[in-house]
Design a protein around this motif. Structure first.
Motif, PDB file in Angstrom:
ATOM      1  N   ILE A  16       0.845  -1.208   0.000  1.00 50.90           N
ATOM      2  CA  ILE A  16       0.000   0.000   0.000  1.00 50.90           C
ATOM      3  C   ILE A  16       0.875   1.251   0.000  1.00 50.90           C
ATOM      4  O   ILE A  16       0.623   2.205  -0.739  1.00 50.90           O
ATOM      5  CB  ILE A  16      -0.953   0.002   1.211  1.00 50.90           C
ATOM      6  N   LYS A  17       1.923   1.258   0.826  1.00 50.45           N
ATOM      7  CA  LYS A  17       2.825   2.417   0.880  1.00 50.45           C
ATOM      8  C   LYS A  17       3.500   2.641  -0.475  1.00 50.45           C
ATOM      9  O   LYS A  17       3.619   3.779  -0.938  1.00 50.45           O
ATOM     10  CB  LYS A  17       3.876   2.225   1.980  1.00 50.45           C
ATOM     11  N   ASN A  18       3.934   1.557  -1.107  1.00 49.39           N
ATOM     12  CA  ASN A  18       4.569   1.679  -2.418  1.00 49.39           C
ATOM     13  C   ASN A  18       3.579   2.191  -3.457  1.00 49.39           C
ATOM     14  O   ASN A  18       3.938   2.999  -4.326  1.00 49.39           O
ATOM     15  CB  ASN A  18       5.142   0.330  -2.859  1.00 49.39           C
ATOM     16  N   TYR A  19       2.339   1.731  -3.357  1.00 49.02           N
ATOM     17  CA  TYR A  19       1.310   2.160  -4.306  1.00 49.02           C
ATOM     18  C   TYR A  19       1.032   3.660  -4.155  1.00 49.02           C
ATOM     19  O   TYR A  19       0.873   4.384  -5.149  1.00 49.02           O
ATOM     20  CB  TYR A  19       0.026   1.358  -4.072  1.00 49.02           C
ATOM     21  N   ILE A  20       0.994   4.119  -2.907  1.00 51.49           N
ATOM     22  CA  ILE A  20       0.770   5.552  -2.648  1.00 51.49           C
ATOM     23  C   ILE A  20       1.890   6.382  -3.282  1.00 51.49           C
ATOM     24  O   ILE A  20       1.643   7.408  -3.914  1.00 51.49           O
ATOM     25  CB  ILE A  20       0.688   5.820  -1.128  1.00 51.49           C
ATOM     26  N   TYR A  25       0.062  10.134  -4.750  1.00 52.71           N
ATOM     27  CA  TYR A  25      -1.083  10.667  -4.000  1.00 52.71           C
ATOM     28  C   TYR A  25      -0.646  11.873  -3.184  1.00 52.71           C
ATOM     29  O   TYR A  25       0.496  11.958  -2.732  1.00 52.71           O
ATOM     30  CB  TYR A  25      -1.647   9.607  -3.062  1.00 52.71           C
ATOM     31  N   LYS A  26      -1.586  12.790  -2.978  1.00 56.92           N
ATOM     32  CA  LYS A  26      -1.348  13.985  -2.171  1.00 56.92           C
ATOM     33  C   LYS A  26      -2.251  13.959  -0.937  1.00 56.92           C
ATOM     34  O   LYS A  26      -3.272  13.262  -0.921  1.00 56.92           O
ATOM     35  CB  LYS A  26      -1.647  15.252  -2.977  1.00 56.92           C
ATOM     36  N   PRO A  27      -1.875  14.716   0.124  1.00 51.61           N
ATOM     37  CA  PRO A  27      -2.729  14.790   1.319  1.00 51.61           C
ATOM     38  C   PRO A  27      -4.166  15.144   0.959  1.00 51.61           C
ATOM     39  O   PRO A  27      -4.408  15.996   0.107  1.00 51.61           O
ATOM     40  CB  PRO A  27      -2.068  15.901   2.150  1.00 51.61           C
ATOM     41  N   ASN A  28      -5.094  14.448   1.602  1.00 50.89           N
ATOM     42  CA  ASN A  28      -6.547  14.633   1.436  1.00 50.89           C
ATOM     43  C   ASN A  28      -7.120  13.981   0.178  1.00 50.89           C
ATOM     44  O   ASN A  28      -8.334  14.022  -0.035  1.00 50.89           O
ATOM     45  CB  ASN A  28      -6.942  16.113   1.471  1.00 50.89           C
ATOM     46  N   ASP A  29      -6.259  13.364  -0.663  1.00 50.60           N
ATOM     47  CA  ASP A  29      -6.772  12.613  -1.808  1.00 50.60           C
ATOM     48  C   ASP A  29      -7.531  11.385  -1.309  1.00 50.60           C
ATOM     49  O   ASP A  29      -7.117  10.742  -0.332  1.00 50.60           O
ATOM     50  CB  ASP A  29      -5.629  12.132  -2.710  1.00 50.60           C
ATOM     51  N   ILE A  53      -5.644   0.143   9.373  1.00 47.93           N
ATOM     52  CA  ILE A  53      -5.607   0.656  10.747  1.00 47.93           C
ATOM     53  C   ILE A  53      -4.174   1.001  11.145  1.00 47.93           C
ATOM     54  O   ILE A  53      -3.904   2.043  11.745  1.00 47.93           O
ATOM     55  CB  ILE A  53      -6.215  -0.365  11.728  1.00 47.93           C
ATOM     56  N   SER A  54      -3.235   0.122  10.766  1.00 52.94           N
ATOM     57  CA  SER A  54      -1.821   0.379  11.077  1.00 52.94           C
ATOM     58  C   SER A  54      -1.322   1.632  10.371  1.00 52.94           C
ATOM     59  O   SER A  54      -0.608   2.456  10.953  1.00 52.94           O
ATOM     60  CB  SER A  54      -0.961  -0.825  10.657  1.00 52.94           C
ATOM     61  N   LEU A  55      -1.726   1.797   9.108  1.00 54.43           N
ATOM     62  CA  LEU A  55      -1.298   2.977   8.346  1.00 54.43           C
ATOM     63  C   LEU A  55      -1.942   4.254   8.871  1.00 54.43           C
ATOM     64  O   LEU A  55      -1.358   5.332   8.778  1.00 54.43           O
ATOM     65  CB  LEU A  55      -1.627   2.775   6.862  1.00 54.43           C
ATOM     66  N   GLN A  56      -3.128   4.124   9.432  1.00 55.19           N
ATOM     67  CA  GLN A  56      -3.757   5.284  10.057  1.00 55.19           C
ATOM     68  C   GLN A  56      -3.029   5.648  11.352  1.00 55.19           C
ATOM     69  O   GLN A  56      -2.822   6.828  11.644  1.00 55.19           O
ATOM     70  CB  GLN A  56      -5.232   5.008  10.365  1.00 55.19           C
ATOM     71  N   THR A  57      -2.600   4.640  12.091  1.00 51.78           N
ATOM     72  CA  THR A  57      -1.904   4.867  13.364  1.00 51.78           C
ATOM     73  C   THR A  57      -0.607   5.640  13.164  1.00 51.78           C
ATOM     74  O   THR A  57      -0.266   6.510  13.975  1.00 51.78           O
ATOM     75  CB  THR A  57      -1.603   3.523  14.061  1.00 51.78           C
ATOM     76  N   ILE A  58       0.101   5.353  12.072  1.00 51.09           N
ATOM     77  CA  ILE A  58       1.385   6.035  11.847  1.00 51.09           C
ATOM     78  C   ILE A  58       1.227   7.299  10.994  1.00 51.09           C
ATOM     79  O   ILE A  58       2.208   7.916  10.590  1.00 51.09           O
ATOM     80  CB  ILE A  58       2.430   5.090  11.211  1.00 51.09           C
ATOM     81  N   GLY A  59      -0.043   7.672  10.724  1.00 45.80           N
ATOM     82  CA  GLY A  59      -0.298   8.964  10.087  1.00 45.80           C
ATOM     83  C   GLY A  59      -0.187   9.004   8.583  1.00 45.80           C
ATOM     84  O   GLY A  59      -0.040  10.086   7.999  1.00 45.80           O
ATOM     85  N   ILE A  60      -0.287   7.850   7.906  1.00 51.06           N
ATOM     86  CA  ILE A  60      -0.214   7.839   6.447  1.00 51.06           C
ATOM     87  C   ILE A  60      -1.607   7.930   5.822  1.00 51.06           C
ATOM     88  O   ILE A  60      -1.806   8.603   4.813  1.00 51.06           O
ATOM     89  CB  ILE A  60       0.524   6.577   5.940  1.00 51.06           C
ATOM     90  N   LEU A  61      -2.581   7.262   6.448  1.00 48.19           N
ATOM     91  CA  LEU A  61      -3.955   7.268   5.956  1.00 48.19           C
ATOM     92  C   LEU A  61      -4.914   7.764   7.029  1.00 48.19           C
ATOM     93  O   LEU A  61      -4.602   7.722   8.217  1.00 48.19           O
ATOM     94  CB  LEU A  61      -4.379   5.859   5.522  1.00 48.19           C
ATOM     95  N   THR A  62      -6.069   8.222   6.589  1.00 46.37           N
ATOM     96  CA  THR A  62      -7.158   8.594   7.494  1.00 46.37           C
ATOM     97  C   THR A  62      -8.396   7.812   7.070  1.00 46.37           C
ATOM     98  O   THR A  62      -8.775   7.855   5.889  1.00 46.37           O
ATOM     99  CB  THR A  62      -7.460  10.103   7.419  1.00 46.37           C
ATOM    100  N   ILE A  63      -9.013   7.093   8.001  1.00 42.30           N
ATOM    101  CA  ILE A  63     -10.213   6.321   7.714  1.00 42.30           C
ATOM    102  C   ILE A  63     -11.407   7.063   8.293  1.00 42.30           C
ATOM    103  O   ILE A  63     -11.487   7.290   9.506  1.00 42.30           O
ATOM    104  CB  ILE A  63     -10.130   4.906   8.329  1.00 42.30           C
ATOM    105  N   ILE A  71      -5.708   9.989   2.033  1.00 45.11           N
ATOM    106  CA  ILE A  71      -4.309  10.232   2.380  1.00 45.11           C
ATOM    107  C   ILE A  71      -4.290  11.289   3.480  1.00 45.11           C
ATOM    108  O   ILE A  71      -4.931  12.329   3.356  1.00 45.11           O
ATOM    109  CB  ILE A  71      -3.507  10.732   1.161  1.00 45.11           C
ATOM    110  N   ALA A  72      -3.575  10.997   4.560  1.00 46.77           N
ATOM    111  CA  ALA A  72      -3.585  11.878   5.734  1.00 46.77           C
ATOM    112  C   ALA A  72      -2.745  13.126   5.505  1.00 46.77           C
ATOM    113  O   ALA A  72      -1.798  13.131   4.707  1.00 46.77           O
ATOM    114  CB  ALA A  72      -3.081  11.130   6.956  1.00 46.77           C
ATOM    115  N   GLU A  73      -3.125  14.190   6.209  1.00 48.38           N
ATOM    116  CA  GLU A  73      -2.294  15.390   6.263  1.00 48.38           C
ATOM    117  C   GLU A  73      -1.081  15.083   7.138  1.00 48.38           C
ATOM    118  O   GLU A  73      -1.194  14.378   8.135  1.00 48.38           O
ATOM    119  CB  GLU A  73      -3.086  16.545   6.906  1.00 48.38           C
TER     120      GLU A  73
END
Length: 238
Positions: A16-20, A25-29, A53-63, A71-73
């Protein structure tokens, strides 16, 4: 089974990180849905959910509940904790911090003018006028001053530079110096803001940096005064 499940989640996270990164992708996309990720990664919904959930915890995604995945700010929370620990443990040399901020803001002017980023001087002007109105109304103008300088950093059109400037401002927030500025001093700052905006519009980098340097002179004088009067407890941060 547990080891295999964790391994699949880790694999999903990496993909997922590689795909982003690959898709730029830009923040808020808006990002792919769980269903789309299941199809793309060829793993179970449970694995995808844990990876998200893990990616949200480290601030990469927002669910967002019922609203999809985004994509998280960039956030400063973890950096702020590190800075707070450093400040609580070692204190801070205020003069060095102000020198650093001055360099950052003068560098912002260079980026804006040399790269011709078409800075939104209308926004800067409006914020400065709000600063002026707060002075006249005897309200606290500091929030507008911060917004003005934030807008200046954003005008560089350089997200890394903006994030760095926010880290400096976070460090500033730990230093509690409640200075009651006189109205004429506040109005002088308003005039200096206005002059900085004008030099951006004319593209005169040398003059812009001179105006910014002058803008920082009062706070350097304040630091010197604090250094000369250690009885107020301020010597621990100089």
């Amino acid at each position: 089974m547990v080891i295999q499940k964790i391994s699949l989640v880790d694999l999903a996270i990496d993909r997922i990180k590689n795909y982003i990164k690959d898709q730029d992708y830009k923040p808020n996309d808006r990002f792919l849905s769980e269903k789309e990720l299941v199809a793309k990664l060829q793993v179970s919904r449970t694995v995808v959910r844990e990876a998200l959930i893990s990616l949200q915890t480290i601030g990469i995604l927002t669910i967002k509940s019922g609203g999809g995945v985004y994509i998280a700010e960039p956030k400063l929370d973890s950096i702020t904790e590190i800075l707070k620990f450093h400040y609580d443990t070692y204190g801070i040399k205020l003069k060095e911090l102000i020198e650093t901020r001055e360099i950052v803001e003068m560098g912002a002017l260079r980026l804006i003018i040399e790269n011709n980023t078409l800075a939104d001087t209308t926004e800067l002007t409006n914020l400065n006028e709000s600063y002026f109105q707060a002075i006249i109304a005897k309200d606290d103008p500091k929030p507008y001053d911060r917004l003005f300088h934030q807008a200046l950093m954003k005008a560089t059109d350089n997200s890394t530079y903006y994030l760095f400037s926010e880290i400096i401002n976070e460090y500033f927030s730990f230093v509690c110096i409640d200075v009651k500025e006189k109205e004429d001093e506040l109005l002088q700052a308003y005039t200096e803001h206005k002059a900085i905006i004008e030099t951006i519009e004319t593209g005169n980098l040398h003059e812009a940096q001179n105006k910014m340097k002058k803008h920082f002179e009062p706070i350097f004088k304040l630091v010197q005064q604090l250094k000369e009067t250690p009885d107020d407890g301020a010597d621990s941060i100089i």
